[in-house]
Structures are given as structure tokens and as C-alpha cells.
Design a protein around this motif. Sequence first.
Motif, short mmCIF file in Angstrom:
data_model
loop_
_atom_site.label_atom_id
_atom_site.label_comp_id
_atom_site.label_asym_id
_atom_site.label_seq_id
_atom_site.Cartn_x
_atom_site.Cartn_y
_atom_site.Cartn_z
N GLY A 1 0.82 -1.21 0.00
CA GLY A 1 0.00 0.00 0.00
C GLY A 1 0.85 1.26 0.00
O GLY A 1 0.57 2.22 -0.72
N ILE A 2 1.92 1.25 0.78
CA ILE A 2 2.82 2.39 0.82
C ILE A 2 3.51 2.58 -0.52
O ILE A 2 3.63 3.69 -1.02
CB ILE A 2 3.85 2.23 1.97
CG1 ILE A 2 3.14 2.34 3.31
CG2 ILE A 2 4.97 3.26 1.85
CD1 ILE A 2 3.98 1.91 4.49
N LYS A 3 3.95 1.48 -1.12
CA LYS A 3 4.61 1.56 -2.43
C LYS A 3 3.65 2.10 -3.48
O LYS A 3 4.02 2.94 -4.30
CB LYS A 3 5.15 0.21 -2.85
CG LYS A 3 5.80 0.23 -4.23
CD LYS A 3 6.91 -0.72 -4.35
CE LYS A 3 7.54 -0.75 -5.71
NZ LYS A 3 7.77 0.50 -6.37
N PHE A 4 2.41 1.64 -3.46
CA PHE A 4 1.41 2.14 -4.41
C PHE A 4 1.23 3.64 -4.24
O PHE A 4 1.21 4.38 -5.22
CB PHE A 4 0.07 1.41 -4.20
CG PHE A 4 -1.01 1.91 -5.10
CD1 PHE A 4 -1.14 1.40 -6.38
CD2 PHE A 4 -1.91 2.88 -4.68
CE1 PHE A 4 -2.13 1.86 -7.24
CE2 PHE A 4 -2.90 3.35 -5.53
CZ PHE A 4 -3.01 2.84 -6.81
N LYS A 5 1.12 4.07 -2.99
CA LYS A 5 0.96 5.51 -2.71
C LYS A 5 2.15 6.28 -3.27
O LYS A 5 1.98 7.31 -3.93
CB LYS A 5 0.83 5.74 -1.21
CG LYS A 5 0.71 7.20 -0.81
CD LYS A 5 0.74 7.34 0.70
CE LYS A 5 0.71 8.77 1.16
NZ LYS A 5 1.87 9.54 0.79
N GLU A 6 3.35 5.80 -3.02
CA GLU A 6 4.55 6.49 -3.49
C GLU A 6 4.62 6.53 -5.02
O GLU A 6 4.97 7.54 -5.60
CB GLU A 6 5.81 5.81 -2.95
CG GLU A 6 6.02 6.00 -1.46
CD GLU A 6 7.12 5.14 -0.89
OE1 GLU A 6 7.61 4.20 -1.57
OE2 GLU A 6 7.51 5.40 0.26
N TYR B 1 2.09 6.09 -7.31
CA TYR B 1 0.98 6.61 -8.08
C TYR B 1 0.32 7.86 -7.50
O TYR B 1 -0.21 8.68 -8.26
CB TYR B 1 -0.09 5.52 -8.27
CG TYR B 1 0.46 4.35 -9.04
CD1 TYR B 1 0.63 4.41 -10.41
CD2 TYR B 1 0.84 3.19 -8.39
CE1 TYR B 1 1.17 3.35 -11.12
CE2 TYR B 1 1.37 2.11 -9.09
CZ TYR B 1 1.53 2.21 -10.45
OH TYR B 1 2.07 1.16 -11.15
N ILE B 2 0.32 8.01 -6.22
CA ILE B 2 -0.38 9.14 -5.62
C ILE B 2 0.58 10.31 -5.37
O ILE B 2 0.28 11.45 -5.71
CB ILE B 2 -1.10 8.73 -4.33
CG1 ILE B 2 -2.17 7.68 -4.66
CG2 ILE B 2 -1.72 9.93 -3.63
CD1 ILE B 2 -2.81 7.04 -3.45
N ASP B 3 1.72 10.02 -4.80
CA ASP B 3 2.67 11.07 -4.47
C ASP B 3 3.28 11.74 -5.69
O ASP B 3 3.77 12.85 -5.61
CB ASP B 3 3.79 10.53 -3.58
CG ASP B 3 3.30 10.17 -2.18
OD1 ASP B 3 2.17 10.56 -1.83
OD2 ASP B 3 4.04 9.52 -1.45
#
Length: 77
Positions: A66-71, A73-75
Motif C-alpha cells: 500500500g505504501i509503495k502504491f501511494k509512493e 501513483y499518488i505522491d
Amino acid sequence: MDIAEHKKQFEKVIKKYDLFDQEKAEEIARFLTKEDQKIVSAKEFATLFAMTEEEAKIILSFIQKGIKFKEDYIDKK
């Protein structure tokens, strides 16, 4: 393991140990964000929440995804 299966296992462990509980969720957050902690230990997590090390690995690896996805795609937006 594909993400759908991983999510299913994660939810199973979360439900088994009632980790959706606000208090436990806060305890997990504190554990994962300790300032002096560079490495999150599955063994320590398992001990803290009275679960098997394998169950702890399922939870921690799903959180990591989840953290990797956030970094990724979201960040970046």
C-alpha cells in the motif's frame, strides 16, 4: 501471490485479531512509525499482537504494498 489473494489473507488476519479496532489500529500505527525504528520486525509485530510470525508477515507486506502504491501513483501527481 496476486494482490487479490494477498488482500483476502490480510483481511482474514485483521478480522481474526480484531485489528480494525481503533485502539489496535493506533497501536499498529505507533509501532510502524517509531522514530528509532529503521526496520520493522515481523517477529516483534507478531509478539506485540499475539499472532504467528507468518500472519505478521502477511499484514506487514500488505501495508508495504500500500505504501509503495501511494509512493508510485499518488505522491507523483
